[in-house]
Structure formats: C-alpha cells, structure tokens
Design an enzyme around this catalytic site. Structure first.
Site, PDB file in Angstrom:
ATOM      1  N   ASP A 150       0.873  -1.087  -0.144  1.00 18.55           N
ATOM      2  CA  ASP A 150      -0.131  -0.114  -0.309  1.00 18.55           C
ATOM      3  C   ASP A 150       0.899   1.106  -0.111  1.00 18.55           C
ATOM      4  OD1 ASP A 150      -2.725   1.262   0.366  1.00 18.55           O
ATOM      5  OD2 ASP A 150      -1.824   1.986   2.324  1.00 18.55           O
ATOM      6  N   THR A 191      -2.843   5.824  -4.421  1.00 16.81           N
ATOM      7  CA  THR A 191      -1.851   6.319  -3.815  1.00 16.81           C
ATOM      8  C   THR A 191      -0.242   6.094  -4.654  1.00 16.81           C
ATOM      9  OG1 THR A 191      -1.346   4.661  -2.305  1.00 16.81           O
ATOM     10  CG2 THR A 191      -2.751   6.540  -1.674  1.00 16.81           C
ATOM     11  N   THR A 192      -0.314   4.811  -5.282  1.00 17.00           N
ATOM     12  CA  THR A 192       0.917   4.760  -5.962  1.00 17.00           C
ATOM     13  C   THR A 192       0.952   5.233  -7.199  1.00 17.00           C
ATOM     14  OG1 THR A 192       1.403   2.627  -4.555  1.00 17.00           O
ATOM     15  CG2 THR A 192       2.638   2.826  -6.595  1.00 17.00           C
ATOM     16  N   ASP A 198      -9.681   0.208   1.477  1.00 23.91           N
ATOM     17  CA  ASP A 198      -9.293   0.917   0.113  1.00 23.91           C
ATOM     18  C   ASP A 198     -10.479   0.561  -0.647  1.00 23.91           C
ATOM     19  OD1 ASP A 198      -7.105   2.028   0.676  1.00 23.91           O
ATOM     20  OD2 ASP A 198      -5.716   0.591  -0.457  1.00 23.91           O
TER      21      ASP A 198
END
Length: 558
Positions: free
Chosen positions: A66, A99-100, A394
């Site tokens: 994550d 997010t990545t 998520d």
C-alpha cells in the site's frame, strides 16, 4: 554565507551555519529528492506489484504494498520528499486508493520537467502547461468514464476486486468483494438532493486473528470484543433495553489525599456501609430505567458488578469510545454521562448475543430508523489481517465513491493511454512553449501502463506500442491484462477503476510537481553538510545532505 557590498563593507545576510542553494542546483536537488520517493514505491504498482517490508526503530514490522502506508512508515526527513508523501496522503484521504499511481505520475512529471529545464524552458511555462494539461485531462476523463448505476452489484464488485488485486486480500478477493459491496449497499442513503451517498460512518471494520480470510463475514449490527464483567451475568437477550454510559460506574475519588480519624471501630463499618449504599443506588438507577444491558466506556466497581449480576443485568466495561458511538447508531440510543439525568428515552433496543468460541458480543438493532453493519475480517496472523484490512478499506472507499458519482473507468492503464493520446492532440492547439509541457504531461501518464508491464515481467516498450496502436484505432477501453499479457477491453474483462480516484491522482500529482518546480532557492538555517563536504553550492555540496537524510532513512526501512 551570502554577502553584499555596502559602502565598501560586506553585509552579512545569512548566519554562519546557514546554507543556500539557488537556481538550477536547487531545481536539480528538489527533483532528485521527489523522484527518489516516487521510484521507491513504483515496484508495488498493479496486481503483480511486490511488497515492502518496513522495520521501525522499535523493531515493529509492516509488510505491505500500500503506497501511503509505505511512505508514512519510511523515515523521510527531506522537505521536498515530504511534498510527494503529502500527495499519497491526500490521495488516500480523498479517494481511498490510487496512492502509488498518484506518486508515480508526480515523479514522472518531474523527470520530464527536468528535461524541459535542460532545454532552457522556463519553469513558469512548464507550470502553465502542466495546469492546462491537468484541467484538460480531468475534462476528458468525464468523456471516457462509463456511467453506472449506484446499485449495479456486478460492476461494484469488479471495482472492489480490482482494488484488492495484488494486495494481501487478493487470495480471497471474490468473497471479500461480495462482503464489501453488501456492506456499502447496507449503509447507502439518499441525500436531500436525491443523490446517493454511501455513509461509511455506519460501517465498522473489525479484525480477528486465528482463522482464514475466507471466514470473514458481514454482520448486521456491532461486534464488541469484550467479556461480561461478572460470570453470573446473563449474556443473551432477544430484545434488550440497552444503556450506553461514557462515565465510570464507580464512586468519585477525592482529588486530594485525605485522612480520616477513627475513634470507634464501628465508624469503619459505617463508612463502608455508606460507600456500599451509594454503589447500590447506582445499580438501582440502572434497574429503574429498565436496562437489560449496560455498555460502559470506563470502569465498573466490583460491588456494582455484583449487584448488576443479582439484578440479571449484563454489563460490559472498558468499551472503546468508537464502539460506544457506533452502538448509539445501531441501537438508536443516547450516550449517558450522568445517570441521575437519564430517562427511559435514552435506552436503545436490540438483541445481544454471545459467541463464546470467538469471545464476541453481537449486537443488532431493531427498527427502521437505525442502521449499522460490521465487517468482521479474519486472518491467520496479525500481519496478514492488517494487510487484508488495508486492502478492504481501500475497496470500501472506491466502491462508495463509484456508487456516489455513478462513474467507472476501464483499468489496466487504459485511461492513461487514452488521455495521453487526447492530450497530444490538444497540445497541437496550444501555442508557445506550453505545448511542450502538455506533451511532457501526456508522456508522464504513460508511466502507469509501462510500470504495470514491468512489474508483471512483460516488455514495457512492446506493451506501450501495442496500447498506443489500439487506442489510435479507436479502442478507448484497451488496457493491459497483466495476467495474460494481452491488450483487451479491460472494462469487459472486469478490470474496473473509479473516475474520482483517477481525477484526484491527476490533480495531486500535477499540483505537487508544480510546487516543486516553482522553487528556485533553498535556504537552510542549519548546517546540513555531510561529512567531507565543504561547499553548499551544488548538488554534491552541503545541501545534498538534505537528500541524504531521506535516502538513509529509506535504506534502513526497506
């Protein structure tokens, strides 16, 4: 440090320990630091992404892929790198996933911006071009997005599965995705304007170790991981009047140390009898209200426990504040701080049952005006269940977002390649050097399918060529299926993402990149030079130590 000639005498501007980096050196330093952060999480992107093991200074271990968890656990003390970490935090807060992707795009934007700077293109022109490209890209996303119904169970399940693929929850993603969609739909409400809102405040996620993730379940109500305070108390009620208390069921202690002079042994017994009488009055107040069950946020005196058990009242103490507040929603109760002011109207109604094998109380409310569900996640070990919880959280966020906005996107890099194609067309209509920045923005978006291919062990160049060819041929939904290596309609294949997460990623990445590009002067009040370095004038000098702090921290964590 910095000096100016004033009437023949040097004027000292900065202190002796201050360090300064200007213009190109500052830009190179900032871009290098930001790119280092982006590259540290890039290998975790996609279903085939790898995990990171993070070891804190206390020896605690976190195994995850994550993005935001990795960046927050890393020991980063570089101010520029922190700006990129903030991208991940914002993406997590606003969209819940991606997010990545957001961090990777930010790093690629800065990489391409550095090439433009080397061509003597002013940062202002690059920033303006990036702003134009980001605005146009978000508008194009609305055209690319597929409209879905808020109650389309199949599409929402595919969104949940896509979000969990590649994470710790992947092995049981079909089962968990069903639970996620059922949970989201259970807390879906209609707003005053007629829109649909998934109110996750009515959804609680609990974890438990010792069993497989496939044993996770969705419960209609709350789960309290506590024991009864007295072994003689009943533990099961079909229709219980429940009292929620956030104050201690004990006698108040004196704020200051006190001494009591006793002249007769009977006075000691009188003192104890008076204390017992007061505690008995507390129990009588609870019994007079008609309460069958008491959930208390704080402590319960042993004597009170004894009398409650004699009255046939179940009491549970030290319940978390968050659980008390959730029980209020589930049972339709009010939280009591002072028993003397409580009335029967404060009580909630519902069933309370005990699972001795699991050591849990299941609490379910009654009536149409109350609702609340609990997603009980199970895993074999604490590390496993923690990663499952991150993946499910998520998935809940993106499912809630998709149900609320009514928009979804094909995954597998399809939106990024389509946006890149459209932005390149848009760049032709823009004059000036901003056109080059828009083209650089378009190229940056293609980092997503390229990294997806790399992490899957595929040839990134061949994959990107095939994707571009498909999109040039009008296949807007063509993306990479990393499991088969084929280019296909990923929406039909069940690889589905949310438009809101993609829009937020574009906004966060472009704004962070522009913020970094706008800096042309770094002034530090302290001595940041590393051992053996004397000059603060360039990337190899003292200010380079700013980057060293981040790199060293990352090396210790990963």
């Amino acid at each position: 440090m910095s000096q100016q000639q004033m009437q023949g005498q040097p004027m000292i501007i900065l202190g002796e320990d201050a360090q300064r980096m200007k213009d190109k050196s500052a830009q190179e330093h900032n871009i290098s630091a930001a790119r280092a952060v982006a590259e540290s999480v890039r290998s975790t992107l996609g279903p085939k992404g790898m995990d990171k093991m993070l070891v804190t200074s206390l020896g605690d271990i976190v195994v995850t892929n994550d993005g935001v968890t990795i960046l927050e656990e890393m020991d980063i003390d570089n101010p520029t790198a922190e700006m990129i970490v903030e991208v991940a935090r914002t993406q997590e807060d606003e969209a819940g996933d991606g997010t990545t992707t957001a961090v990777s795009i930010a790093g690629e934007l800065l990489k391409n911006a550095e090439e433009l700077l080397e061509q003597d293109i002013h940062p202002t022109a690059i920033i303006k071009g990036f702003n134009l490209a980001a605005t146009q890209a978000r508008a194009e996303l609305d055209e690319i997005a597929v409209d879905i119904e808020s109650d389309d169970h199949d599409v929402l399940r595919q969104i949940a599965e896509t979000s969990m693929t590649g994470k710790g929850a992947e092995q049981h993603k079909e089962h968990l995705a069903e639970l996620v969609v059922d949970a989201a739909q259970a807390v879906t409400v209609e707003a005053d304007d007629g829109s649909t809102i998934v109110d996750l405040a009515f959804l609680k996620v609990e974890t438990q170790t010792g069993r497989s993730a496939g044993d996770s379940e969705l419960l209609n109500g709350a789960v309290i991981d506590k024991d009864a305070t007295h072994e003689d108390m009943p533990t099961d009620f079909e229709d219980a009047n429940t009292l929620l208390v956030d104050s201690a069921l004990e006698l108040d202690e004196a704020e200051a140390d006190t001494q009591v002079s006793v002249t007769d042994p009977n006075q000691i017994q009188d003192f104890l009898d008076q204390e017992e009488k007061q505690l008995r009055e507390l129990v009588d107040q609870i019994a007079d209200l008609g309460a069958d069950v008491v959930f208390c946020q704080k402590g319960i005196d042993d004597m009170v426990q004894h009398y409650l058990a004699k009255e046939g009242i179940l009491a549970v103490r030290r319940v978390k504040r968050s659980d008390i507040e959730f029980l209020r929603e589930v049972l339709g109760a009010d939280i009591v701080s002072d028993l003397s002011t409580a009335t029967e109207d404060y009580l909630g109604s519902g069933s309370v049952t005990r699972d001795e094998d699991e050591g849990l109380f299941y609490v379910e409310g009654t009536g149409d005006t109350v609702h609340g569900v609990t997603l009980l996640l199970r895993g074999s070990t604490e590390h496993v269940v923690d990663e499952i919880e991150r993946g499910v959280q998520d998935a809940l966020d993106v499912v809630g977002s998709a149900a609320g906005t009514g928009q979804a996107l094909p995954g597998g890099g399809a939106p990024e390649v389509e946006l890149a194609r459209r932005l390149n067309d848009y760049a032709d209509s823009v004059s000036g050097r901003e056109q080059l920045a828009i083209e650089a923005f378009a190229d940056s978006l293609e980092v997503v399918p390229r990294v997806l291919a790399e992490n899957a062990g595929l040839d990134s160049i061949d994959t990107l060529v095939d994707l571009r060819s498909a999109h040039d041929g009008g296949e807007e939904r063509a993306g990479l299926n990393v499991f088969s290596g084929d280019i296909e309609d990923t929406f039909e294949a069940g690889i589905v993402e949310t438009a809101s997460a993609k829009k937020q990623a574009l906004s966060s990445a472009s704004e962070a990149a522009n913020l970094v590009l706008k800096i042309d002067d770094i002034i530090s009040a302290g001595d940041l030079s590393t051992e053996g370095e004397e000059d603060a004038g360039g990337p190899g000098g003292g200010m380079g130590g700013m980057g060293g702090g981040m790199g060293g921290g990352m090396g210790g964590m990963m």
